[in-house]
Design a protein around this motif. Structure first.
Motif, PDB file in Angstrom:
ATOM      1  N   VAL A 169      46.726  45.962  38.573  1.00  0.00           N
ATOM      2  CA  VAL A 169      47.948  46.914  38.802  1.00  0.00           C
ATOM      3  C   VAL A 169      47.997  47.661  39.855  1.00  0.00           C
ATOM      4  CG1 VAL A 169      49.045  49.040  37.774  1.00  0.00           C
ATOM      5  CG2 VAL A 169      48.199  47.458  36.106  1.00  0.00           C
ATOM      6  N   LEU A 170      46.978  48.159  40.369  1.00  0.00           N
ATOM      7  CA  LEU A 170      46.685  48.894  41.832  1.00  0.00           C
ATOM      8  C   LEU A 170      47.158  48.011  42.780  1.00  0.00           C
ATOM      9  CD1 LEU A 170      43.653  51.086  40.987  1.00  0.00           C
ATOM     10  CD2 LEU A 170      46.136  51.534  40.814  1.00  0.00           C
ATOM     11  N   VAL A 171      47.188  46.851  42.809  1.00  0.00           N
ATOM     12  CA  VAL A 171      47.596  45.874  43.963  1.00  0.00           C
ATOM     13  C   VAL A 171      48.845  46.250  44.381  1.00  0.00           C
ATOM     14  CG1 VAL A 171      48.171  43.467  44.636  1.00  0.00           C
ATOM     15  CG2 VAL A 171      45.883  43.910  43.297  1.00  0.00           C
ATOM     16  N   TRP A 172      49.722  46.828  43.339  1.00  0.00           N
ATOM     17  CA  TRP A 172      50.979  47.273  43.785  1.00  0.00           C
ATOM     18  C   TRP A 172      50.922  48.267  44.814  1.00  0.00           C
ATOM     19  CZ3 TRP A 172      56.181  46.344  43.020  1.00  0.00           C
ATOM     20  CH2 TRP A 172      57.195  47.239  43.070  1.00  0.00           C
ATOM     21  N   GLY A 173      49.990  49.107  44.560  1.00  0.00           N
ATOM     22  CA  GLY A 173      49.739  50.355  45.359  1.00  0.00           C
ATOM     23  C   GLY A 173      49.117  50.076  46.798  1.00  0.00           C
ATOM     24  N   THR A 199      49.989  38.576  46.736  1.00  0.00           N
ATOM     25  CA  THR A 199      48.430  38.701  46.648  1.00  0.00           C
ATOM     26  C   THR A 199      48.338  36.977  47.330  1.00  0.00           C
ATOM     27  OG1 THR A 199      47.979  39.898  44.809  1.00  0.00           O
ATOM     28  CG2 THR A 199      46.464  38.223  45.282  1.00  0.00           C
ATOM     29  N   LEU A 200      49.232  36.115  46.885  1.00  0.00           N
ATOM     30  CA  LEU A 200      49.256  34.745  47.510  1.00  0.00           C
ATOM     31  C   LEU A 200      49.323  34.969  49.043  1.00  0.00           C
ATOM     32  CD1 LEU A 200      48.854  31.707  47.006  1.00  0.00           C
ATOM     33  CD2 LEU A 200      51.304  31.642  46.572  1.00  0.00           C
ATOM     34  N   LEU A 221      41.778  38.698  43.040  1.00  0.00           N
ATOM     35  CA  LEU A 221      42.953  39.521  42.515  1.00  0.00           C
ATOM     36  C   LEU A 221      43.879  38.734  42.104  1.00  0.00           C
ATOM     37  CD1 LEU A 221      43.257  42.221  45.649  1.00  0.00           C
ATOM     38  CD2 LEU A 221      42.477  42.753  43.028  1.00  0.00           C
ATOM     39  N   LEU A 222      44.239  37.500  42.772  1.00  0.00           N
ATOM     40  CA  LEU A 222      45.003  36.403  42.333  1.00  0.00           C
ATOM     41  C   LEU A 222      44.866  36.113  40.931  1.00  0.00           C
ATOM     42  CD1 LEU A 222      47.685  35.190  43.325  1.00  0.00           C
ATOM     43  CD2 LEU A 222      46.403  33.003  43.809  1.00  0.00           C
TER      44      LEU A 222
END
Length: 429
Positions: free
Chosen positions: A191-195, A342-343, A375-376
């Motif tokens: 979820v935090l990848v968004w941030g 992420t990609l 992360l992916l």
């Protein structure tokens, strides 16, 4: 090398901070705590640590190859036109999908005051989009100055919020530390990848700096420090002060400020939320407008709709208006967008391993490559959208004829030739 760009180092730092900090600070503490509890702080720390090599990788590439294509250009130099098209499409088409989701967080704060629910949220999105498009229409000289003012003001407000709330911190709120098990930390990280998305957005602006070789790394380093400190401070204060109620909070920053200051603070936090969102959307649309023009130049997108930054900006704006009508939940939209980003990270860091000379920058790229692969996987099924977009891009690139792009010497910070017109004031629609 001295560039003809107009972006100062301070403005570049502000754009980096705005792109990454953005809506994460007003929403992510609650979303992460909802799936991991207090252990979400470990996910925060892991993403902050990952930001340093990831941002450093894109800064090193941007300093050496300043170009509006950003990550797409780096991947083209390393792996060819088809891989570059995949990266470019993943970023370019994720931006209009992510803009309504980003504005939804600010809309929630506004609706908390004015009421109106979904209608107010959509209205907030339209106002934010209109302001950002106007700023970018008149170029980075205007939007960069506005971003510098926004970032300074918002950083000060966040510091005041944390300092005011900390006296109300309770260590007991850290227990139970991992109520959803250690798998919850991985879910929180997804979820935090968004941030933390945003380092790739500003790479498309590297050619706009006055001195890319000097300014890009310094602006990025300053941004990493500011973002890391503010994110960790707000996340830790939210967990320690709000406790179990954090996961259910629709406006955690408002609750945090209310705990520290008291009184009618929701109006203040709604303004902060809107300004943060303007900063994030501004950085992304600025990057996407230049990326679209670069992709058209390189034959990776149809040239007529996006051949200038202004036209590209209008395409992204139209896509954002369509996206806001789609019947997709906010959580799903976030995962779809973060899967695409992420990609982009995976392929961008892979390109860095090939393009950067041996040294600390390449070691950082290796670390970032391994982490973004993880992360992916954590992103799960929504990451499949990125693969679909990448496949469509490869199919299009296979049918089109791309112009030959000169690869500059690795010892030079020269731009990729032919360089597009990156001044939207001069690029008429």
């Amino acid at each position: 090398m001295t560039s003809t760009g107009t972006l100062s180092r301070a403005q570049g730092t502000a754009l980096c901070v705005g792109a990454v900090l953005g809506t994460g600070v007003i929403s992510m503490p609650a979303l992460a705590a909802d799936v991991a509890g207090p252990a979400s702080l470990l996910a925060w720390l892991a993403l902050i640590v990952l930001s340093a090599p990831l941002a450093g990788t894109f800064a090193a590439l941007g300093a050496r190859y300043p170009d509006g294509g950003g990550v797409s250009t780096y991947v083209r130099l390393a792996f060819g036109a088809r891989a570059a098209a995949a990266v470019g499409w993943c970023f370019f088409f994720a931006v209009p999908l992510g803009a309504p989701a980003a504005a939804a967080f600010a809309g929630g704060y506004v609706a908390d005051i004015l009421g109106g629910g979904h209608t107010t949220m959509v209205g907030t999105f339209l106002v934010i989009l209109g302001l950002v498009v106007t700023m970018n229409w008149f170029g980075l000289r205007i939007s960069g100055r506005a971003q510098l003012w926004l970032t300074g003001t918002l950083a000060a407000l966040l510091v005041v919020t944390v300092v005011a709330a900390l006296p109300h911190a309770r260590p007991a709120n850290l227990t139970p530390f991992a109520p959803y098990g250690w798998a919850g930390v991985g879910a929180a990280a997804a979820v935090l990848v968004w941030g933390f998305a945003g380092w790739e957005a500003v790479s498309s602006l590297s050619g706009e700096y006055r001195d890319p070789r000097r300014d890009v790394p310094r602006a990025t380093a300053a941004a990493v420090l500011v973002v890391g400190v503010l994110y960790l401070a707000v996340a830790a204060a939210s967990v320690l002060v709000l406790g179990p109620a954090l996961g259910d909070s629709p406006a955690p920053l408002a609750d945090l400020l209310a705990a520290g200051v008291g009184g009618p603070v929701r109006v203040v936090t709604a303004v902060v939320a809107v300004l943060l969102t303007i900063g994030a959307v501004n950085a992304y649309l600025a990057g996407a407008s230049r990326l679209g023009a670069a992709l058209a130049r390189d034959g990776a997108l149809p040239a007529r709709p996006v051949r200038t930054p202004r036209r590209s900006l209008m395409v992204v704006t139209a896509g954002s208006l369509v996206s806001v009508t789609l019947p997709i939940s906010l959580h799903t939209s976030m995962l779809l967008v973060t899967g695409c980003f992420t990609l982009v990270y995976v392929l961008g860091t892979a390109a860095a391993l090939k393009l950067l000379p041996p040294g600390w920058a390449r070691r950082g790229a290796a670390l970032a490559f391994v982490a973004t692969l993880g992360l992916l996987v954590l992103n799960g099924r929504p990451a499949l959208l990125s693969l679909v977009v990448a496949a469509a891009a490869v199919a299009y690139a296979s049918r089109s004829t791309s112009p030959k792009i000169r690869i500059p010497s690795s010892s030079s910070a020269g731009s990729i030739a032919p360089k597009p017109n990156t001044n939207p004031v001069e690029s008429l629609p």
